[in-house]
Design a protein around this motif. Structure first.
Motif, mmCIF file in Angstrom:
data_model
loop_
_atom_site.group_PDB
_atom_site.id
_atom_site.type_symbol
_atom_site.label_atom_id
_atom_site.label_comp_id
_atom_site.label_asym_id
_atom_site.label_seq_id
_atom_site.Cartn_x
_atom_site.Cartn_y
_atom_site.Cartn_z
ATOM 1 N N SER A 156 -7.789 5.891 8.988
ATOM 2 C CA SER A 156 -7.985 4.559 8.548
ATOM 3 C C SER A 156 -7.900 4.636 7.463
ATOM 4 O O SER A 156 -9.027 4.876 6.955
ATOM 5 N N LEU A 157 -8.255 3.138 7.122
ATOM 6 C CA LEU A 157 -8.359 2.617 5.733
ATOM 7 C C LEU A 157 -8.582 0.720 6.567
ATOM 8 O O LEU A 157 -7.919 0.126 6.476
ATOM 9 N N PRO A 158 -10.110 0.797 7.906
ATOM 10 C CA PRO A 158 -10.510 -0.577 8.069
ATOM 11 C C PRO A 158 -10.855 -1.758 7.128
ATOM 12 O O PRO A 158 -10.903 -1.964 5.721
ATOM 13 N N LYS A 159 -10.203 -2.906 7.528
ATOM 14 C CA LYS A 159 -11.046 -3.847 6.864
ATOM 15 C C LYS A 159 -12.144 -4.594 5.769
ATOM 16 O O LYS A 159 -12.541 -4.066 6.852
ATOM 17 N N ARG A 160 -12.044 -5.041 5.009
ATOM 18 C CA ARG A 160 -13.624 -4.466 4.350
ATOM 19 C C ARG A 160 -13.182 -6.273 3.599
ATOM 20 O O ARG A 160 -13.285 -6.367 2.113
ATOM 21 N N ALA A 161 -14.462 -7.005 4.192
ATOM 22 C CA ALA A 161 -14.530 -8.469 3.127
ATOM 23 C C ALA A 161 -14.672 -8.537 1.448
ATOM 24 O O ALA A 161 -14.390 -8.975 1.032
ATOM 25 N N LYS A 162 -15.663 -7.563 1.390
ATOM 26 C CA LYS A 162 -16.157 -7.273 -0.021
ATOM 27 C C LYS A 162 -15.020 -7.031 -1.171
ATOM 28 O O LYS A 162 -15.163 -6.769 -1.983
ATOM 29 N N ALA A 163 -14.419 -6.490 -0.522
ATOM 30 C CA ALA A 163 -12.919 -5.623 -0.710
ATOM 31 C C ALA A 163 -12.301 -6.796 -1.692
ATOM 32 O O ALA A 163 -11.774 -6.938 -0.989
ATOM 33 N N GLN A 164 -12.091 -7.300 -2.841
ATOM 34 C CA GLN A 164 -11.652 -8.379 -3.320
ATOM 35 C C GLN A 164 -10.490 -8.331 -4.895
ATOM 36 O O GLN A 164 -10.322 -8.875 -4.523
ATOM 37 N N SER A 165 -10.414 -6.952 -5.108
ATOM 38 C CA SER A 165 -8.872 -6.742 -5.791
ATOM 39 C C SER A 165 -8.724 -5.290 -5.234
ATOM 40 O O SER A 165 -8.711 -4.921 -4.043
ATOM 41 N N PRO A 166 -7.368 -5.251 -5.814
ATOM 42 C CA PRO A 166 -6.587 -4.791 -5.436
ATOM 43 C C PRO A 166 -6.651 -3.050 -5.022
ATOM 44 O O PRO A 166 -7.389 -3.047 -6.461
ATOM 45 N N ARG A 167 -6.088 -2.388 -4.493
ATOM 46 C CA ARG A 167 -5.787 -0.712 -3.896
ATOM 47 C C ARG A 167 -4.779 -0.403 -3.905
ATOM 48 O O ARG A 167 -3.840 -0.933 -3.249
ATOM 49 N N ILE A 168 -3.911 -0.020 -4.664
ATOM 50 C CA ILE A 168 -2.854 0.876 -4.940
ATOM 51 C C ILE A 168 -3.589 2.741 -4.691
ATOM 52 O O ILE A 168 -4.370 3.436 -5.143
ATOM 53 N N ASN A 169 -2.147 3.130 -3.616
ATOM 54 C CA ASN A 169 -2.904 4.454 -2.634
ATOM 55 C C ASN A 169 -1.843 5.094 -2.597
ATOM 56 O O ASN A 169 -0.419 4.156 -2.644
ATOM 57 N N LEU A 170 -1.387 5.866 -3.115
ATOM 58 C CA LEU A 170 0.022 6.935 -3.329
ATOM 59 C C LEU A 170 -0.405 8.569 -1.988
ATOM 60 O O LEU A 170 -1.211 8.873 -2.330
ATOM 61 N N THR A 171 0.456 8.121 -1.221
ATOM 62 C CA THR A 171 0.420 10.079 -0.413
ATOM 63 C C THR A 171 1.885 10.558 -0.616
ATOM 64 O O THR A 171 3.054 9.983 -0.482
ATOM 65 N N PHE A 172 1.255 11.153 -0.659
ATOM 66 C CA PHE A 172 2.535 12.853 -1.009
ATOM 67 C C PHE A 172 2.334 13.822 -0.494
ATOM 68 O O PHE A 172 1.778 14.543 0.082
ATOM 69 N N ARG A 173 4.163 14.031 0.374
ATOM 70 C CA ARG A 173 4.142 14.360 1.447
ATOM 71 C C ARG A 173 5.760 15.728 1.050
ATOM 72 O O ARG A 173 6.281 15.179 0.410
ATOM 73 N N ARG A 174 5.080 16.741 2.367
ATOM 74 C CA ARG A 174 6.614 17.166 2.247
ATOM 75 C C ARG A 174 7.300 17.631 3.528
ATOM 76 O O ARG A 174 6.945 17.533 4.668
ATOM 77 N N VAL A 175 8.148 16.481 3.601
ATOM 78 C CA VAL A 175 9.566 16.728 3.934
ATOM 79 C C VAL A 175 10.582 17.950 4.611
ATOM 80 O O VAL A 175 11.062 18.279 3.643
ATOM 81 N N LEU A 176 10.348 19.002 5.636
ATOM 82 C CA LEU A 176 10.641 20.137 5.752
ATOM 83 C C LEU A 176 12.550 19.239 6.440
ATOM 84 O O LEU A 176 12.518 18.849 6.679
ATOM 85 N N ALA A 177 12.849 20.587 5.449
ATOM 86 C CA ALA A 177 14.570 20.574 5.512
ATOM 87 C C ALA A 177 15.394 19.776 4.949
ATOM 88 O O ALA A 177 14.401 18.265 5.393
#
Ligand SMILES: O=C(O)CCC(=O)C(=O)O
Ligand SMILES: [Fe+2]
Length: 245
Positions: free
Chosen positions: A224-245
């Motif tokens: 999980s990535l919980p809420k954080r009151a102190k985080a005031q700027s944006p974060r971008i996250n990329l999760t690369f995955r492999r779909v089988l077949a």
């Protein structure tokens, strides 16, 4: 937890950071979760300036949407913005009652550069899909879940790259399947008590970092990535995955 961390890159050439003519390999930390689950963390995977360049391209160039999803039978806006990219012809991704439109890699040339950097760092990897998340502020989050959809197979490798605001990323062991239903009350009494505190780990995911979950991490753990009151700027996250077949 520190004792579980195996530090890689002890080659003096890489540690001094001054190998002749070649860039030093960034430090790698491997956390063995036990039971065939493992997390690899490369805090400085993308050099700072390059990471800001990629952040800007993604921030402006990705068609971010905030879909309506279903959780525990109720509709709600997803607490982060998202976009999905995949090779053509793969099984569709579906999560929380939502099936995201699969964009193509050709629409976003920057993604091919990031994918190449990830493939170079992870020999043998061959990702064919990507889920992007944009957390506008500390009120955006992802709740406890595992990326254990069957289309990824039993032991998916998931590579997660972070840009922008640093946030805490948590991992906790899934509760063991209850045995209460099976066996007698007497058998349950004799069974050794298991600790009620779940095993948990925390990573501070910084700008330009890479975190890889492997082995049985999706079967046996949640993240999980919980809420954080102190985080005031944006974060971008990329999760690369492999779909089988
Ligand atoms: O933003 C993150 O670091 C995690 C995102 C995630 O777990 C997911 O998209 O499945
Ligand atoms: Fe996830």
């Amino acid at each position: 937890m520190a004792s579980l961390l195996r530090l890689f890159g002890s080659n003096p050439k890489t540690d001094s950071g001054e190998a002749q003519g070649s860039k030093p390999e960034p430090r790698r930390e491997v956390l063995n979760l036990g039971g065939g689950s493992e997390v690899l963390h490369i805090p400085r995977f993308v050099e700072r300036e390059k990471a800001w360049e990629w952040f800007e391209l993604l921030d402006k160039g990705i068609p971010w949407t905030r879909p309506t999803i279903r959780v525990f039978g109720r509709s709600a806006l997803q607490p982060r913005e998202t976009c999905y990219v995949a090779d053509q012809g793969l099984t569709d991704l579906k999560y929380s009652g939502h099936q995201p439109h699969a964009h193509t890699w050709d629409e976003f040339p920057v993604l091919k550069n990031i994918l190449k950097a990830v493939h170079d760092a992870l020999p043998g990897s061959n990702f064919n899909s990507l889920l992007l998340n944009r957390y506008n502020a500390g009120s955006d989050y992802v709740s406890w879940h595992a990326d254990d959809e069957p289309l990824y197979g039993p032991t998916p490798e998931i590579a997660s790259v972070t840009f922008g605001c640093e946030r805490d990323f948590l991992l906790r062991k899934k509760p063991a399947k209850s045995q209460a239903a099976s066996g007698s009350r007497e058998a349950a009494r004799k069974r050794p008590k298991v600790s009620s505190t779940p095993q948990q780990h925390s990573f501070l995911l910084k700008h330009g970092s890479l975190l890889v979950m492997r082995g049985y991490t999706q079967r046996d753990w949640q993240h999980s990535l919980p809420k954080r009151a102190k985080a005031q700027s944006p974060r971008i996250n990329l999760t690369f995955r492999r779909v089988l077949a």
